[in-house]
Design a protein around this motif. Structure first.
Motif, PDB file in Angstrom:
ATOM      1  N   GLU A 219       0.836  -1.316  -0.218  1.00  0.00           N
ATOM      2  CA  GLU A 219       0.259   0.023   0.242  1.00  0.00           C
ATOM      3  C   GLU A 219       1.221   1.445   0.534  1.00  0.00           C
ATOM      4  N   ALA A 220       1.884   0.845   0.447  1.00  0.00           N
ATOM      5  CA  ALA A 220       3.154   2.487   1.025  1.00  0.00           C
ATOM      6  C   ALA A 220       4.052   3.078  -0.407  1.00  0.00           C
ATOM      7  N   GLU A 221       3.867   1.284  -1.256  1.00  0.00           N
ATOM      8  CA  GLU A 221       4.710   1.963  -2.638  1.00  0.00           C
ATOM      9  C   GLU A 221       3.602   2.097  -3.019  1.00  0.00           C
ATOM     10  N   ALA A 222       1.994   1.823  -3.727  1.00  0.00           N
ATOM     11  CA  ALA A 222       1.593   2.468  -4.482  1.00  0.00           C
ATOM     12  C   ALA A 222       1.186   3.337  -4.650  1.00  0.00           C
ATOM     13  N   LEU A 223       1.104   3.981  -3.075  1.00  0.00           N
ATOM     14  CA  LEU A 223       0.050   5.512  -3.105  1.00  0.00           C
ATOM     15  C   LEU A 223       0.895   6.381  -3.865  1.00  0.00           C
ATOM     16  N   HIS A 224       2.652   6.202  -4.080  1.00  0.00           N
ATOM     17  CA  HIS A 224       3.430   6.958  -4.538  1.00  0.00           C
ATOM     18  C   HIS A 224       3.429   6.803  -6.010  1.00  0.00           C
ATOM     19  N   ILE A 225       2.745   6.117  -6.545  1.00  0.00           N
ATOM     20  CA  ILE A 225       1.621   5.452  -8.164  1.00  0.00           C
ATOM     21  C   ILE A 225       1.176   6.948  -8.663  1.00  0.00           C
ATOM     22  N   PRO A 226       1.617   7.805  -9.020  1.00  0.00           N
ATOM     23  CA  PRO A 226       0.547   8.840  -9.997  1.00  0.00           C
ATOM     24  C   PRO A 226      -0.508   7.945 -11.157  1.00  0.00           C
ATOM     25  N   ASN A 227      -1.234   8.792 -10.995  1.00  0.00           N
ATOM     26  CA  ASN A 227      -2.602   8.854 -12.209  1.00  0.00           C
ATOM     27  C   ASN A 227      -2.400   8.444 -13.509  1.00  0.00           C
ATOM     28  N   ASP A 228      -2.796   7.697 -14.565  1.00  0.00           N
ATOM     29  CA  ASP A 228      -2.539   8.125 -16.116  1.00  0.00           C
ATOM     30  C   ASP A 228      -2.527   9.908 -16.305  1.00  0.00           C
ATOM     31  N   THR A 229      -2.217   9.503 -17.331  1.00  0.00           N
ATOM     32  CA  THR A 229      -1.367  11.511 -18.344  1.00  0.00           C
ATOM     33  C   THR A 229      -2.731  11.634 -20.048  1.00  0.00           C
ATOM     34  N   HIS A 230      -3.153  12.313 -19.418  1.00  0.00           N
ATOM     35  CA  HIS A 230      -4.195  12.559 -20.879  1.00  0.00           C
ATOM     36  C   HIS A 230      -3.340  13.282 -22.618  1.00  0.00           C
ATOM     37  N   PRO A 231      -3.568  11.856 -23.098  1.00  0.00           N
ATOM     38  CA  PRO A 231      -2.896  11.605 -24.166  1.00  0.00           C
ATOM     39  C   PRO A 231      -2.078  13.610 -25.280  1.00  0.00           C
ATOM     40  N   ASP A 232      -2.788  14.382 -24.484  1.00  0.00           N
ATOM     41  CA  ASP A 232      -2.649  15.598 -25.121  1.00  0.00           C
ATOM     42  C   ASP A 232      -2.092  16.315 -24.388  1.00  0.00           C
ATOM     43  N   VAL A 233      -1.925  15.720 -22.738  1.00  0.00           N
ATOM     44  CA  VAL A 233      -0.861  16.639 -22.618  1.00  0.00           C
ATOM     45  C   VAL A 233       0.740  17.404 -22.989  1.00  0.00           C
ATOM     46  N   PRO A 234       1.430  17.696 -21.866  1.00  0.00           N
ATOM     47  CA  PRO A 234       2.900  18.321 -22.986  1.00  0.00           C
ATOM     48  C   PRO A 234       3.288  17.513 -22.366  1.00  0.00           C
ATOM     49  N   VAL A 235       4.867  17.678 -22.749  1.00  0.00           N
ATOM     50  CA  VAL A 235       5.776  16.398 -21.866  1.00  0.00           C
ATOM     51  C   VAL A 235       6.969  17.178 -21.054  1.00  0.00           C
ATOM     52  N   GLY A 236       6.953  16.954 -20.200  1.00  0.00           N
ATOM     53  CA  GLY A 236       8.322  17.822 -20.258  1.00  0.00           C
ATOM     54  C   GLY A 236       7.834  18.289 -18.089  1.00  0.00           C
ATOM     55  N   ASP A 237       8.668  19.573 -17.651  1.00  0.00           N
ATOM     56  CA  ASP A 237       8.618  20.416 -16.596  1.00  0.00           C
ATOM     57  C   ASP A 237       7.441  21.504 -16.787  1.00  0.00           C
ATOM     58  N   GLU A 238       8.242  22.573 -15.991  1.00  0.00           N
ATOM     59  CA  GLU A 238       6.753  23.806 -16.458  1.00  0.00           C
ATOM     60  C   GLU A 238       7.578  24.601 -17.974  1.00  0.00           C
ATOM     61  N   SER A 239       8.685  24.774 -18.373  1.00  0.00           N
ATOM     62  CA  SER A 239       8.868  25.274 -19.274  1.00  0.00           C
ATOM     63  C   SER A 239       8.192  25.058 -20.585  1.00  0.00           C
ATOM     64  N   LYS A 240       7.886  23.757 -20.255  1.00  0.00           N
ATOM     65  CA  LYS A 240       6.798  23.281 -21.713  1.00  0.00           C
ATOM     66  C   LYS A 240       5.373  23.127 -21.410  1.00  0.00           C
ATOM     67  N   ALA A 241       4.859  24.231 -20.459  1.00  0.00           N
ATOM     68  CA  ALA A 241       3.271  24.185 -20.411  1.00  0.00           C
ATOM     69  C   ALA A 241       2.872  24.448 -22.097  1.00  0.00           C
ATOM     70  N   ARG A 242       1.574  24.337 -21.995  1.00  0.00           N
ATOM     71  CA  ARG A 242       0.642  25.368 -23.172  1.00  0.00           C
ATOM     72  C   ARG A 242       0.083  26.469 -23.101  1.00  0.00           C
TER      73      ARG A 242
END
Length: 429
Positions: free
Chosen positions: A80-103
């Protein structure tokens, strides 16, 4: 995992631990079966010696079951502790990268330029805020809001609550303290490389076995908890609520000039929009929340931009997230004032927020009956959850003061706020 800046090895640890849990559960079941067989054979013993041998054998199986169960429970907690660290899926249109890649989705208004004062200079001149005394009472990054600052905060809260209510959001005043497990279930679990922003709460009167508590970092957490372990009916969805609460963040920035004053503090007031929906409804609700946020910021006369946030900025729970940044003339830069996220079923799975398909009622002739366990998979589904900031008060105060300041030191007050301030003034001074 890597695109969202999470430890991708975690997914393999979860898979490994899950296999261990399955094997240990099989072992417990097998050992229990063997013990039952031995217990049945005790009556068939031919003499006392054989009877005692079988009793000892049954005890040995009992001890193995106990030891394996202890190991199973420990492995489940680790899983459970390890699973809580897994994030959600990502929408296919979301930009990839750090804050500088915001659209950039759109910008509304033009940034104010020229000689201006920052919000702290304006607020202190009007005796609206006191950081110095608060630092003696509580510490750095805490503050007293005073005089017209109080009325301005209350006006922003009233305005946001009424606007949300007009858009069919039911008002809620949630608790500021929640179980830590609920916060983690919502995705407010720090990355393993990061320090927690959560204030943990304990008192001497709490029993050692009591669930640990924490101060909520946002009303999103108790509002999600409002629906935890509930079986909703599809016909009642979406459920939309708006909550006012205080938000507490243990981490409050690095004290740079860009974050001075009210921009990043340990406690602030916040009005939060929250919705529970079916999977088919959630995309439309995300757009509705974003439209409501923009309408309010336009009423306040702010220059702002909407950003489609990239993978590394989504946090754990968000499938897609839009941030709204206001132009803050005092620091000659943009500053985040709001966000809205579709968390799909990420939080619902962790907190047990489900709904019964409307087809089930038709199946049983419109009767209110429990869904039989053997067909739950067919009729019961996990909800989607969505959230959005209606009003993060301190940052809106920053944007208002700096955007609407006048050369004489007064500040124009938007019409939509005036009726909640004594005397209904057109300016603050």
């Amino acid at each position: 995992m890597q695109q969202r800046n999470y430890d991708h090895a975690g997914i393999y640890r979860v898979a490994e631990l899950y296999e261990q849990v399955q094997q240990l559960e099989k072992d417990v079941a097998s050992f229990d079966h063997q013990r039952n067989l031995v217990n049945q054979s005790i009556r068939q013993a031919r003499d006392k010696q054989e009877r005692q041998q079988r009793i000892d054998e049954a005890k040995a199986w009992k001890d193995r079951i106990k030891d394996t169960t202890i190991q199973l429970d420990a492995t489940k907690k680790q899983l459970e502790a390890e699973a809580l660290h897994i994030p959600n899926d990502t929408h296919p249109d979301v930009p990839v990268g750090d804050e500088s890649k915001a659209r950039l989705v759109r910008q509304v208004g033009e940034p104010r330029t020229g000689e201006v004062k920052d919000h702290l200079a304006l607020a202190e001149a009007m005796d609206m805020v006191d950081f110095e005394q608060a630092s003696k009472v509580t510490g750095s990054k805490w503050y007293y809001l005073k005089n017209q600052g109080v009325w301005l905060e209350l006006a922003l809260i009233q305005y946001a609550m009424q606007q949300a209510y007009a858009h069919k959001f039911s008002p809620v005043l949630p608790p500021d303290v929640v179980r830590t497990s609920v916060a983690y279930g919502c995705g407010f679990q720090p990355r393993q490389s990061e320090a927690s922003q959560i204030y943990n709460v304990s008192t001497p009167t709490m029993e050692a076995s009591a669930p640990p508590l924490c101060l909520a970092g946002t009303a999103e957490i108790p509002l999600t908890g409002l629906f935890a372990d509930q079986m909703l009916e599809e016909d009642t969805l979406p459920r939309k609520v708006v909550g006012f609460s205080h938000a507490f963040r243990a981490e409050a920035g690095h004290g740079s000039a860009q974050e001075r004053g009210l921009y990043r503090v340990h406690q602030f007031s916040k009005v939060e929009l929250f919705a529970v929906s079916t999977p088919d409804q959630s995309d439309a609700i995300l757009s509705q929340i974003l439209a409501l946020q923009e309408a309010m910021f336009q009423d306040l006369g702010l220059c702002y931009r909407v950003l489609d946030m990239p993978t590394e900025e989504l946090g754990a729970s968000a499938y897609r997230k839009y941030d709204i940044e206001a132009w803050m003339p005092g620091k000659n830069d943009w500053g985040e004032i709001s966000s809205t996220s579709n968390c799909t079923d990420y939080q619902a799975r962790r907190l047990g927020v489900r709904y019964v398909a409307k087809d089930f009622k038709e199946h049983v002739g419109g009767k209110n009956v429990r869904v039989p366990w053997h067909i739950k998979e067919q009729w019961v589904h996990y909800c989607h959850t969505l959230n959005g900031t209606a009003m993060a008060i301190p940052r809106i105060i920053i944007a208002l003061l700096e955007t609407h300041q006048r050369p004489d030191g007064s500040v124009y007050l938007p019409r939509c706020l005036r009726k909640w301030i004594p005397g209904e003034p057109s300016e603050l001074k």
